[in-house]
Design a protein around this motif. Sequence first.
Motif, short mmCIF file in Angstrom:
data_model
loop_
_atom_site.label_atom_id
_atom_site.label_comp_id
_atom_site.label_asym_id
_atom_site.label_seq_id
_atom_site.Cartn_x
_atom_site.Cartn_y
_atom_site.Cartn_z
N ILE A 270 0.88 -1.17 0.00
CA ILE A 270 0.00 0.00 0.00
C ILE A 270 0.91 1.22 0.00
N GLY A 271 0.76 2.07 -1.00
CA GLY A 271 1.66 3.22 -1.09
C GLY A 271 0.98 4.42 -1.73
N VAL A 272 1.71 5.53 -1.77
CA VAL A 272 1.17 6.70 -2.45
C VAL A 272 1.00 6.38 -3.93
N HIS A 273 0.00 6.94 -4.53
CA HIS A 273 -0.34 6.66 -5.92
C HIS A 273 0.66 7.36 -6.84
N PRO A 274 1.43 6.62 -7.64
CA PRO A 274 2.45 7.27 -8.48
C PRO A 274 1.88 8.27 -9.47
N GLY B 51 12.29 13.81 2.09
CA GLY B 51 12.42 13.47 0.69
C GLY B 51 11.64 12.22 0.33
N ALA B 52 11.58 11.94 -0.97
CA ALA B 52 10.84 10.77 -1.45
C ALA B 52 11.38 10.36 -2.81
N ASN B 53 11.28 9.08 -3.08
CA ASN B 53 11.65 8.55 -4.39
C ASN B 53 10.39 8.44 -5.25
N HIS B 54 10.51 8.81 -6.52
CA HIS B 54 9.36 8.72 -7.42
C HIS B 54 9.74 8.01 -8.70
N GLY B 55 8.82 7.22 -9.19
CA GLY B 55 8.92 6.62 -10.52
C GLY B 55 7.52 6.43 -11.06
N PRO B 56 7.35 6.36 -12.37
CA PRO B 56 6.01 6.20 -12.94
C PRO B 56 5.42 4.83 -12.64
N LEU B 57 4.13 4.69 -12.85
CA LEU B 57 3.40 3.49 -12.48
C LEU B 57 3.96 2.21 -13.09
N PRO B 58 4.27 2.15 -14.39
CA PRO B 58 4.79 0.89 -14.94
C PRO B 58 6.05 0.41 -14.23
N GLU B 59 6.90 1.35 -13.81
CA GLU B 59 8.13 0.97 -13.13
C GLU B 59 7.83 0.25 -11.81
N LEU B 60 6.84 0.76 -11.08
CA LEU B 60 6.44 0.11 -9.83
C LEU B 60 5.89 -1.29 -10.10
N LEU B 61 4.98 -1.41 -11.07
CA LEU B 61 4.36 -2.70 -11.34
C LEU B 61 5.36 -3.72 -11.88
N HIS B 62 6.30 -3.26 -12.68
CA HIS B 62 7.32 -4.18 -13.19
C HIS B 62 8.15 -4.77 -12.06
N GLY B 63 8.31 -4.01 -10.97
CA GLY B 63 9.08 -4.50 -9.83
C GLY B 63 8.50 -5.78 -9.25
#
Length: 223
Positions: free
Chosen positions: A136-140, A181-193
Amino acid sequence: MRGGAAYDEIADWYANEFLGAQAASGDPLEIKSTLRRLLGPGDGRCLEIGCGTGVYAAPVSALGRTPFGVDLSAGMLRYAAGRLPIARADAGRLPFRDGSFPAVVAVMVHTDMPDYPTVLGEVARVLAPGGVLVHIGVHPCFCGGFADRADPEGVVIRPGYLDRGWTTESWTDQGIRDKVGANHGPLPELLHGFLDAGLVPDRFAEGGAPTPTMLAVRAHKPG
């Protein structure tokens, strides 16, 4: 996991002011209700990655599971110690044997971790075959330095969603990201993980209105 020292510096503010304000507003992002729904009843140990002050131990326990938390911040773990068993550890190098947990949860922490795919790989390693991860995380798509949420009725999305990396840019000075601070990446990057770690997503959820603030993924380890 990044930010052990940074969270040490804000641990008292986080535990007393930030979480106090959240508790007063109920569960507007549907974090606890989503955790209960996606994790579901069970038994055995449930590892919480980045447990912070341990505020999610109670809903995990209410499902019949035994929470166990890890975090890098000694300051945050001071508050967690009375809520669940804990260990100070890096989520990218978990000090547990392969297949030792039937369940793992990571709640609102993936943006604290510069290399979340490595963390997901570690989660897959310590999960037992058939075990479940609830992320459960912040929505990219709708949270980050590019998303101005000053208007509660709408979000202004500025350029920056496709940017990757660490930032302290935030629309407010009342939250966490401008402080640690926070790390950000777009949604596909998260799902590919999840996929690259060998985890199989099977349920999704969003929370927060009118525009989602939270994105949740339940995934399992094939067994």
